[in-house]
Enzyme design. Structure first.
Site, PDB file in Angstrom:
ATOM      1  N   LYS A 129       0.859  -1.182   0.000  1.00  0.00           N
ATOM      2  CA  LYS A 129       0.000   0.000   0.000  1.00  0.00           C
ATOM      3  C   LYS A 129       0.889   1.223   0.000  1.00  0.00           C
ATOM      4  O   LYS A 129       2.041   1.164   0.453  1.00  0.00           O
ATOM      5  CB  LYS A 129      -0.891  -0.011   1.243  1.00  0.00           C
ATOM      6  CG  LYS A 129      -2.129   0.844   1.138  1.00  0.00           C
ATOM      7  CD  LYS A 129      -3.273   0.166   0.395  1.00  0.00           C
ATOM      8  CE  LYS A 129      -4.422   1.101   0.193  1.00  0.00           C
ATOM      9  NZ  LYS A 129      -5.607   0.436  -0.363  1.00  0.00           N
ATOM     10  N   ASP A 169      -6.949   4.458  -4.539  1.00  0.00           N
ATOM     11  CA  ASP A 169      -7.609   4.348  -3.233  1.00  0.00           C
ATOM     12  C   ASP A 169      -8.223   5.729  -2.991  1.00  0.00           C
ATOM     13  O   ASP A 169      -8.459   6.474  -3.958  1.00  0.00           O
ATOM     14  CB  ASP A 169      -6.596   3.957  -2.140  1.00  0.00           C
ATOM     15  CG  ASP A 169      -7.249   3.573  -0.810  1.00  0.00           C
ATOM     16  OD1 ASP A 169      -7.759   2.453  -0.703  1.00  0.00           O
ATOM     17  OD2 ASP A 169      -7.276   4.402   0.120  1.00  0.00           O
TER      18      ASP A 169
HETATM   19  P1  NDP Z   1     -12.796   7.947  -2.778  1.00  0.00           P
HETATM   20  O1  NDP Z   1     -11.750   8.959  -2.593  1.00  0.00           O
HETATM   21  O2  NDP Z   1     -13.342   7.716  -4.145  1.00  0.00           O
HETATM   22  O3  NDP Z   1     -14.052   8.267  -1.836  1.00  0.00           O
HETATM   23  C1  NDP Z   1     -13.897   8.371  -0.450  1.00  0.00           C
HETATM   24  C2  NDP Z   1     -15.216   8.809   0.143  1.00  0.00           C
HETATM   25  O4  NDP Z   1     -15.124   8.726   1.556  1.00  0.00           O
HETATM   26  C3  NDP Z   1     -15.559  10.254  -0.164  1.00  0.00           C
HETATM   27  O5  NDP Z   1     -16.944  10.401  -0.207  1.00  0.00           O
HETATM   28  C4  NDP Z   1     -14.955  11.003   1.010  1.00  0.00           C
HETATM   29  O6  NDP Z   1     -15.549  12.253   1.283  1.00  0.00           O
HETATM   30  C5  NDP Z   1     -15.250  10.021   2.129  1.00  0.00           C
HETATM   31  N1  NDP Z   1     -14.262  10.202   3.210  1.00  0.00           N
HETATM   32  C6  NDP Z   1     -12.913  10.093   3.131  1.00  0.00           C
HETATM   33  N2  NDP Z   1     -12.338  10.346   4.305  1.00  0.00           N
HETATM   34  C7  NDP Z   1     -13.348  10.615   5.146  1.00  0.00           C
HETATM   35  C8  NDP Z   1     -13.399  10.941   6.510  1.00  0.00           C
HETATM   36  N3  NDP Z   1     -12.288  11.065   7.255  1.00  0.00           N
HETATM   37  N4  NDP Z   1     -14.631  11.122   7.065  1.00  0.00           N
HETATM   38  C9  NDP Z   1     -15.753  10.997   6.312  1.00  0.00           C
HETATM   39  N5  NDP Z   1     -15.752  10.682   5.001  1.00  0.00           N
HETATM   40  C10 NDP Z   1     -14.579  10.507   4.446  1.00  0.00           C
HETATM   41  O7  NDP Z   1     -12.214   6.592  -2.163  1.00  0.00           O
HETATM   42  P2  NDP Z   1     -12.680   5.084  -2.407  1.00  0.00           P
HETATM   43  O8  NDP Z   1     -14.151   5.037  -2.615  1.00  0.00           O
HETATM   44  O9  NDP Z   1     -11.785   4.498  -3.429  1.00  0.00           O
HETATM   45  O10 NDP Z   1     -12.291   4.405  -1.013  1.00  0.00           O
HETATM   46  C11 NDP Z   1     -13.190   4.358   0.097  1.00  0.00           C
HETATM   47  C12 NDP Z   1     -12.747   3.268   1.059  1.00  0.00           C
HETATM   48  O11 NDP Z   1     -12.752   2.003   0.386  1.00  0.00           O
HETATM   49  C13 NDP Z   1     -11.329   3.418   1.630  1.00  0.00           C
HETATM   50  O12 NDP Z   1     -11.293   2.869   2.938  1.00  0.00           O
HETATM   51  C14 NDP Z   1     -10.506   2.516   0.715  1.00  0.00           C
HETATM   52  O13 NDP Z   1      -9.306   2.082   1.337  1.00  0.00           O
HETATM   53  C15 NDP Z   1     -11.485   1.378   0.513  1.00  0.00           C
HETATM   54  N6  NDP Z   1     -11.241   0.538  -0.654  1.00  0.00           N
HETATM   55  C16 NDP Z   1     -11.192   1.089  -1.915  1.00  0.00           C
HETATM   56  C17 NDP Z   1     -11.015   0.271  -3.015  1.00  0.00           C
HETATM   57  C18 NDP Z   1     -11.094   0.794  -4.411  1.00  0.00           C
HETATM   58  O14 NDP Z   1     -11.105  -0.024  -5.341  1.00  0.00           O
HETATM   59  N7  NDP Z   1     -11.175   2.106  -4.641  1.00  0.00           N
HETATM   60  C19 NDP Z   1     -10.769  -1.183  -2.855  1.00  0.00           C
HETATM   61  C20 NDP Z   1     -10.928  -1.659  -1.497  1.00  0.00           C
HETATM   62  C21 NDP Z   1     -11.121  -0.810  -0.455  1.00  0.00           C
HETATM   63  P3  NDP Z   1     -14.762  13.609   0.902  1.00  0.00           P
HETATM   64  O15 NDP Z   1     -14.900  13.705  -0.585  1.00  0.00           O
HETATM   65  O16 NDP Z   1     -15.490  14.676   1.652  1.00  0.00           O
HETATM   66  O17 NDP Z   1     -13.354  13.428   1.357  1.00  0.00           O
END
Ligand code: NDP
Length: 449
Positions: A129, A169
């Protein structure tokens, strides 16, 4: 936290001592070690050959300076990370996160989880990662491009399709992967498509990669519900986040007959009792890169935006936390259980605190841990690597069929392992043990390296 086996306690104590201050990494290691007592009772050689200590120590940790110019000509310095955690099963594989909260402890927790997750997919990929404390929010296109180019100018020497293959991510989507792949290609003078995944379709990406994590989590929960004779049909579902994972979770839940009534971003959450309009969320988040608060204004009647409080106060049958780590607390879990929760599918990595997990398990809620339920993203990344290696490009149907099969198999492996170790229905135990055994067996076979 649940206590761990006496024989494992010294290993945990040593991990805490050697990785001081890395709270998320401690939490992730603790959660896996909690499950391993039953394994070492049955197979003491894992302990005798120090396989648990070895698995808790990353193979390599890289930390580097990332300097870049903003549009006004000011110089900024961010920190870049890549933790190459374990390559017993294949090249290091795992995403890059760009978020101001990123530090080495967060990257290590994610790399540790990734190692077991990747093992569960059954595909030949190790765990890693990386990322940076860079915040893409509010940056211009050119600033994001300059940052990505500077980040890759150091990272490229540590990558390779047989060495380490990053993906996206939080904060890293198709745009950022494109800029990083472009810089890698320029620096190496090689079109090594398999060095990054999550690429655009125009230059070696896989169909269904964007959808894979959300769809995969939904299929995992569907399989879990089926064990109780239930389906998504007519269920009220809350999905936190509104990024890549959340959007495609909402899309698939709706396709399976569920009704998503709330989603969020870090500013607040929206409730729409008519069912969240996923197309509108995509328009706001993927196209305009806006805030979820705009949803209520654009959707009008029936939708409202709430700041403060918790999205988990919204009564639902299924909760799918898909934003970030430790976003669902013990208090939230108690509220959800009181409101009649049936199942949880973790789209994010480690979104539920240890307290919350304890409450779900003790209340008989079906609980799918992230390292199993969100493995669809990395599994499809591995399918992207297969397509790149064979210079091929599969249809969306073909890719989704493979993904659906992989998710079913991960579900069945976790369930069967939980049965084998005397804890039927405990997907946390099943995922931790099945992932651990696969990696430990490979490490043992490779000798002390
Ligand atoms: P994105 O950046 O596309 O989206 C993240 C979302 O979560 C946004 O809506 C963001 O809001 C919100 N967010 C982030 N940090 C916070 C916080 N501290 N408090 C509240 N909301 C928050 O990321 P992903 O969708 O790719 O990833 C989301 C999760 O899924 C992570 O834990 C990642 O590790 C996990 N994951 C992702 C994979 C992938 O294929 N993308 C695969 C497996 C797991 P804002 O825009 O306001 O920051």
């Amino acid at each position: 936290m649940v206590s761990i086996d006496d024989k494992l306690q010294p290993i945990l104590t040593e991990v805490l001592r050697r990785n001081a201050g890395e709270a998320e990494f401690h939490q992730a290691v603790h959660e896996v070690l909690e499950s391993l007592g039953r394994v070492i009772a049955k197979h003491p050689h894992y302990l005798e050959r120090s396989l648990i200590e070895r698995i808790c120590e990353p193979e390599r940790q890289i930390i580097f300076r990332v300097p870049w110019h903003d549009d006004a000509g000011h110089i900024h310095i961010n920190r870049g990370f890549r933790v190459q955690f374990n390559s017993a099963l294949g090249p290091y594989k795992g995403g890059l996160r760009f978020h101001p909260s990123v530090n080495v402890g967060i990257i290590k927790f994610l790399g540790f989880e990734q190692t077991f997750k990747n093992a569960l997919t059954g595909l030949p990929i190790g765990g890693g990662k990386g990322g940076s404390d860079f915040d893409p929010k509010g940056k211009s296109e050119n600033e994001v491009m300059r940052f990505c180019q500077s980040f890759m100018t150091e990272l490229f020497r540590h990558l390779g399709e047989y060495t380490d293959v990053p993906a996206g991510d939080i904060g890293v989507g198709g745009r950022e992967i494109g800029y990083m792949f472009g810089q890698y290609k320029r620096l190496t003078n090689r079109y090594e498509a398999g060095v990054l995944t999550g690429k655009g379709l125009a230059y070696g990406g896989s169909r269904a990669r964007k959808e894979a994590t959300g769809y995969g989590n939904t299929w995992f929960v569907e399989a879990m519900l089926a064990t109780k004779g239930e389906t998504f049909e007519g269920k009220r579902v809350v999905v936190s986040g509104s990024g890549n994972v959340a959007i495609y979770t909402m899309e698939k839940v709706a396709a399976l007959g569920g009704k998503v009534i709330a989603c969020s971003d870090s500013g607040g959450y929206v409730v729409d009792e008519n069912g969240i309009d996923t197309g509108l969320v995509k328009e706001i988040k993927e196209v305009r890169r806006g805030r979820i608060s705009e949803y209520a204004r654009l959707k009008g009647e029936g939708a409202h935006y709430i700041t403060g409080g918790s999205i988990w106060d919204v009564p639902c049958d299924v909760a799918m936390p898909s934003a970030t780590q430790n976003e669902l607390t013990g208090k939230d879990a108690r509220t959800l259980v009181k409101n009649g929760l049936l199942a949880v599918g973790e789209g994010a990595n480690m979104p539920s605190t240890p307290d919350a997990i304890h409450i779900f398990r003790a209340s008989g809620v079906l609980f799918a841990p992230g390292k199993a339920a969100n493995a669809g993203g990395v599994a499809t990344s591995a399918l992207e690597m297969q397509q790149n290696a064979s210079r091929d490009s599969w249809s969306s149907e073909q890719t989704q069929t493979r993904l659906a099969g992989i998710m079913r198999s991960i579900h069945d492996t976790c369930a069967a392992t939980a049965d084998e170790y005397g804890a039927p229905g405990d997907y946390v135990l099943g995922a931790n043990i099945a992932g651990f055994v696969k990696v430990a067996e490979a490490m043992d076979a490779l000798g002390v390296i």
